[in-house]
Design a protein around this motif. Structure first.
Motif, PDB file in Angstrom:
ATOM      1  N   MET A 199      43.466  47.064  35.302  1.00  0.00           N
ATOM      2  CA  MET A 199      43.388  46.399  36.597  1.00  0.00           C
ATOM      3  C   MET A 199      43.455  47.455  37.678  1.00  0.00           C
ATOM      4  SD  MET A 199      43.539  44.037  38.856  1.00  0.00           S
ATOM      5  CE  MET A 199      43.627  44.776  40.463  1.00  0.00           C
ATOM      6  N   SER A 200      42.508  47.391  38.552  1.00  0.00           N
ATOM      7  CA  SER A 200      42.405  48.382  39.606  1.00  0.00           C
ATOM      8  C   SER A 200      42.989  47.862  40.912  1.00  0.00           C
ATOM      9  CB  SER A 200      40.932  48.738  39.785  1.00  0.00           C
ATOM     10  OG  SER A 200      40.717  49.381  41.000  1.00  0.00           O
ATOM     11  N   ALA A 201      43.875  48.648  41.491  1.00  0.00           N
ATOM     12  CA  ALA A 201      44.407  48.309  42.806  1.00  0.00           C
ATOM     13  C   ALA A 201      43.272  48.256  43.824  1.00  0.00           C
ATOM     14  CB  ALA A 201      45.460  49.331  43.214  1.00  0.00           C
ATOM     15  N   ALA A 202      42.267  49.107  43.645  1.00  0.00           N
ATOM     16  CA  ALA A 202      41.128  49.117  44.567  1.00  0.00           C
ATOM     17  C   ALA A 202      40.382  47.779  44.541  1.00  0.00           C
ATOM     18  CB  ALA A 202      40.178  50.258  44.220  1.00  0.00           C
ATOM     19  N   ARG A 203      40.248  47.189  43.356  1.00  0.00           N
ATOM     20  CA  ARG A 203      39.580  45.879  43.259  1.00  0.00           C
ATOM     21  C   ARG A 203      40.371  44.809  43.987  1.00  0.00           C
ATOM     22  NH1 ARG A 203      38.948  44.445  37.395  1.00  0.00           N
ATOM     23  NH2 ARG A 203      38.276  42.485  38.291  1.00  0.00           N
ATOM     24  N   LEU A 204      41.695  44.836  43.840  1.00  0.00           N
ATOM     25  CA  LEU A 204      42.542  43.873  44.546  1.00  0.00           C
ATOM     26  C   LEU A 204      42.413  44.048  46.048  1.00  0.00           C
ATOM     27  CD1 LEU A 204      44.742  41.763  44.956  1.00  0.00           C
ATOM     28  CD2 LEU A 204      46.431  43.562  44.483  1.00  0.00           C
ATOM     29  N   LEU A 205      42.479  45.284  46.518  1.00  0.00           N
ATOM     30  CA  LEU A 205      42.357  45.529  47.954  1.00  0.00           C
ATOM     31  C   LEU A 205      41.036  45.014  48.495  1.00  0.00           C
ATOM     32  CD1 LEU A 205      43.879  49.107  48.181  1.00  0.00           C
ATOM     33  CD2 LEU A 205      44.882  46.995  49.090  1.00  0.00           C
ATOM     34  N   GLN A 206      39.941  45.267  47.767  1.00  0.00           N
ATOM     35  CA  GLN A 206      38.632  44.814  48.240  1.00  0.00           C
ATOM     36  C   GLN A 206      38.549  43.293  48.235  1.00  0.00           C
ATOM     37  OE1 GLN A 206      36.297  46.882  49.685  1.00  0.00           O
ATOM     38  NE2 GLN A 206      35.626  44.863  50.379  1.00  0.00           N
ATOM     39  N   ALA A 207      39.064  42.656  47.196  1.00  0.00           N
ATOM     40  CA  ALA A 207      39.039  41.185  47.134  1.00  0.00           C
ATOM     41  C   ALA A 207      39.860  40.581  48.271  1.00  0.00           C
ATOM     42  CB  ALA A 207      39.564  40.703  45.781  1.00  0.00           C
ATOM     43  N   ALA A 208      41.022  41.150  48.544  1.00  0.00           N
ATOM     44  CA  ALA A 208      41.855  40.649  49.647  1.00  0.00           C
ATOM     45  C   ALA A 208      41.168  40.899  50.984  1.00  0.00           C
ATOM     46  CB  ALA A 208      43.226  41.311  49.611  1.00  0.00           C
ATOM     47  N   ARG A 209      40.563  42.063  51.126  1.00  0.00           N
ATOM     48  CA  ARG A 209      39.822  42.402  52.346  1.00  0.00           C
ATOM     49  C   ARG A 209      38.689  41.402  52.569  1.00  0.00           C
ATOM     50  NH1 ARG A 209      39.055  47.458  50.931  1.00  0.00           N
ATOM     51  NH2 ARG A 209      40.926  48.180  52.020  1.00  0.00           N
ATOM     52  N   ASP A 210      37.955  41.090  51.500  1.00  0.00           N
ATOM     53  CA  ASP A 210      36.831  40.157  51.600  1.00  0.00           C
ATOM     54  C   ASP A 210      37.291  38.764  52.038  1.00  0.00           C
ATOM     55  OD1 ASP A 210      35.168  42.210  50.773  1.00  0.00           O
ATOM     56  OD2 ASP A 210      34.967  41.460  48.711  1.00  0.00           O
ATOM     57  N   LYS A 211      38.506  38.381  51.653  1.00  0.00           N
ATOM     58  CA  LYS A 211      39.042  37.057  52.009  1.00  0.00           C
ATOM     59  C   LYS A 211      39.863  37.097  53.295  1.00  0.00           C
ATOM     60  CE  LYS A 211      37.794  34.748  48.285  1.00  0.00           C
ATOM     61  NZ  LYS A 211      38.160  33.673  47.434  1.00  0.00           N
ATOM     62  N   GLY A 212      40.070  38.274  53.855  1.00  0.00           N
ATOM     63  CA  GLY A 212      40.878  38.395  55.059  1.00  0.00           C
ATOM     64  C   GLY A 212      42.357  38.133  54.824  1.00  0.00           C
ATOM     65  N   ILE A 213      42.847  38.502  53.637  1.00  0.00           N
ATOM     66  CA  ILE A 213      44.234  38.244  53.257  1.00  0.00           C
ATOM     67  C   ILE A 213      45.027  39.545  53.262  1.00  0.00           C
ATOM     68  CG2 ILE A 213      45.745  37.511  51.360  1.00  0.00           C
ATOM     69  CD1 ILE A 213      43.480  35.632  50.484  1.00  0.00           C
ATOM     70  N   LYS A 214      46.184  39.507  53.883  1.00  0.00           N
ATOM     71  CA  LYS A 214      47.121  40.634  53.819  1.00  0.00           C
ATOM     72  C   LYS A 214      48.123  40.381  52.701  1.00  0.00           C
ATOM     73  CE  LYS A 214      46.893  42.450  58.462  1.00  0.00           C
ATOM     74  NZ  LYS A 214      46.928  43.897  58.367  1.00  0.00           N
ATOM     75  N   ILE A 215      48.681  41.473  52.166  1.00  0.00           N
ATOM     76  CA  ILE A 215      49.569  41.423  51.007  1.00  0.00           C
ATOM     77  C   ILE A 215      50.946  41.994  51.361  1.00  0.00           C
ATOM     78  CG2 ILE A 215      49.961  42.392  48.703  1.00  0.00           C
ATOM     79  CD1 ILE A 215      46.889  42.457  48.376  1.00  0.00           C
ATOM     80  N   ALA A 216      51.971  41.330  50.824  1.00  0.00           N
ATOM     81  CA  ALA A 216      53.336  41.854  50.872  1.00  0.00           C
ATOM     82  C   ALA A 216      53.891  41.824  49.448  1.00  0.00           C
ATOM     83  CB  ALA A 216      54.207  41.010  51.795  1.00  0.00           C
ATOM     84  N   ALA A 217      54.933  42.598  49.224  1.00  0.00           N
ATOM     85  CA  ALA A 217      55.582  42.577  47.912  1.00  0.00           C
ATOM     86  C   ALA A 217      57.088  42.723  48.081  1.00  0.00           C
ATOM     87  CB  ALA A 217      55.049  43.691  47.018  1.00  0.00           C
ATOM     88  N   ALA A 218      57.811  42.025  47.218  1.00  0.00           N
ATOM     89  CA  ALA A 218      59.259  42.148  47.122  1.00  0.00           C
ATOM     90  C   ALA A 218      59.547  42.651  45.716  1.00  0.00           C
ATOM     91  CB  ALA A 218      59.924  40.801  47.368  1.00  0.00           C
ATOM     92  N   GLU A 219      60.095  43.844  45.631  1.00  0.00           N
ATOM     93  CA  GLU A 219      60.238  44.487  44.328  1.00  0.00           C
ATOM     94  C   GLU A 219      61.692  44.812  44.022  1.00  0.00           C
ATOM     95  OE1 GLU A 219      57.144  47.480  43.421  1.00  0.00           O
ATOM     96  OE2 GLU A 219      56.613  47.282  45.554  1.00  0.00           O
ATOM     97  N   SER A 220      62.085  44.481  42.807  1.00  0.00           N
ATOM     98  CA  SER A 220      63.390  44.886  42.318  1.00  0.00           C
ATOM     99  C   SER A 220      63.195  45.944  41.238  1.00  0.00           C
ATOM    100  CB  SER A 220      64.178  43.676  41.803  1.00  0.00           C
ATOM    101  OG  SER A 220      65.482  44.053  41.446  1.00  0.00           O
ATOM    102  N   CYS A 221      62.836  45.560  40.032  1.00  0.00           N
ATOM    103  CA  CYS A 221      62.776  46.512  38.917  1.00  0.00           C
ATOM    104  C   CYS A 221      61.724  47.603  39.095  1.00  0.00           C
ATOM    105  CB  CYS A 221      62.576  45.774  37.591  1.00  0.00           C
ATOM    106  SG  CYS A 221      61.048  44.840  37.480  1.00  0.00           S
ATOM    107  N   THR A 222      60.730  47.388  39.928  1.00  0.00           N
ATOM    108  CA  THR A 222      59.697  48.403  40.136  1.00  0.00           C
ATOM    109  C   THR A 222      60.005  49.332  41.296  1.00  0.00           C
ATOM    110  OG1 THR A 222      58.459  46.744  41.367  1.00  0.00           O
ATOM    111  CG2 THR A 222      57.784  47.147  39.077  1.00  0.00           C
ATOM    112  N   GLY A 223      60.979  49.003  42.110  1.00  0.00           N
ATOM    113  CA  GLY A 223      61.439  49.911  43.151  1.00  0.00           C
ATOM    114  C   GLY A 223      60.372  50.413  44.107  1.00  0.00           C
TER     115      GLY A 223
END
Length: 154
Positions: A1-25
């Protein structure tokens, strides 16, 4: 899974991303922000390793942690909902788990709970990666989180 693919898909939909991380720090946000130009999609990340951080930064209820434990789908859901509410994102991912070493018979090493929140609602799931080592659990968690987000925006 490519982070670049996710970024482009979110960009195409006009969606911003947030994350709340514990174990991944912060590794999910690191994977996304390693890519130049990600600032038009990535809004913010919350590293909430301690329960206190989950309560203070995300609004996770102590009663939820007391009843279900920090590594639970219920806490992952509240983490994702809190990240969504405290950001300008349209999609928020949360992860909480036991990367290892260690664990218990009830919460084994390699168990990670995922929460994904958007305006459409919140979904959760638990993945048992097994005792594959701390670094591998964290790496697998990032890959799974990116894939979940990609499915949500596709």
């Amino acid at each position: 899974m490519s982070a670049a693919r996710l970024l482009q898909a979110a960009r195409d939909k006009g969606i911003k991303i947030a994350a709340a991380e514990s174990c991944t720090g912060g590794l999910i946000m690191a994977a996304l922000t390693d890519i130049a130009g990600s600032s038009d999609v990535v809004d913010r990340g919350f590293v909430t390793y301690s329960n206190a951080a989950k309560y203070e930064m995300l609004g996770v209820r102590q009663a939820t942690v007391d009843q279900h434990g920090a590594v639970s789908e219920q806490v992952a859901a509240e983490m994702a909902q809190g990240a969504l509410a405290r950001s300008d994102a349209g999609l928020a991912m949360a992860v909480t788990g036991i990367a290892g070493p260690g664990g218990s018979e009830f919460k084994p090493e390699g168990r990670v709970c995922f929460g994904l929140a958007s305006a459409e609602g919140t979904q959760t799931e638990t993945v048992e990666f097994g005792a594959i080592g701390r670094a591998e659990v964290r790496r697998a968690t990032v890959a799974h989180a990116l894939a979940m987000m990609l499915r949500a925006v596709s």
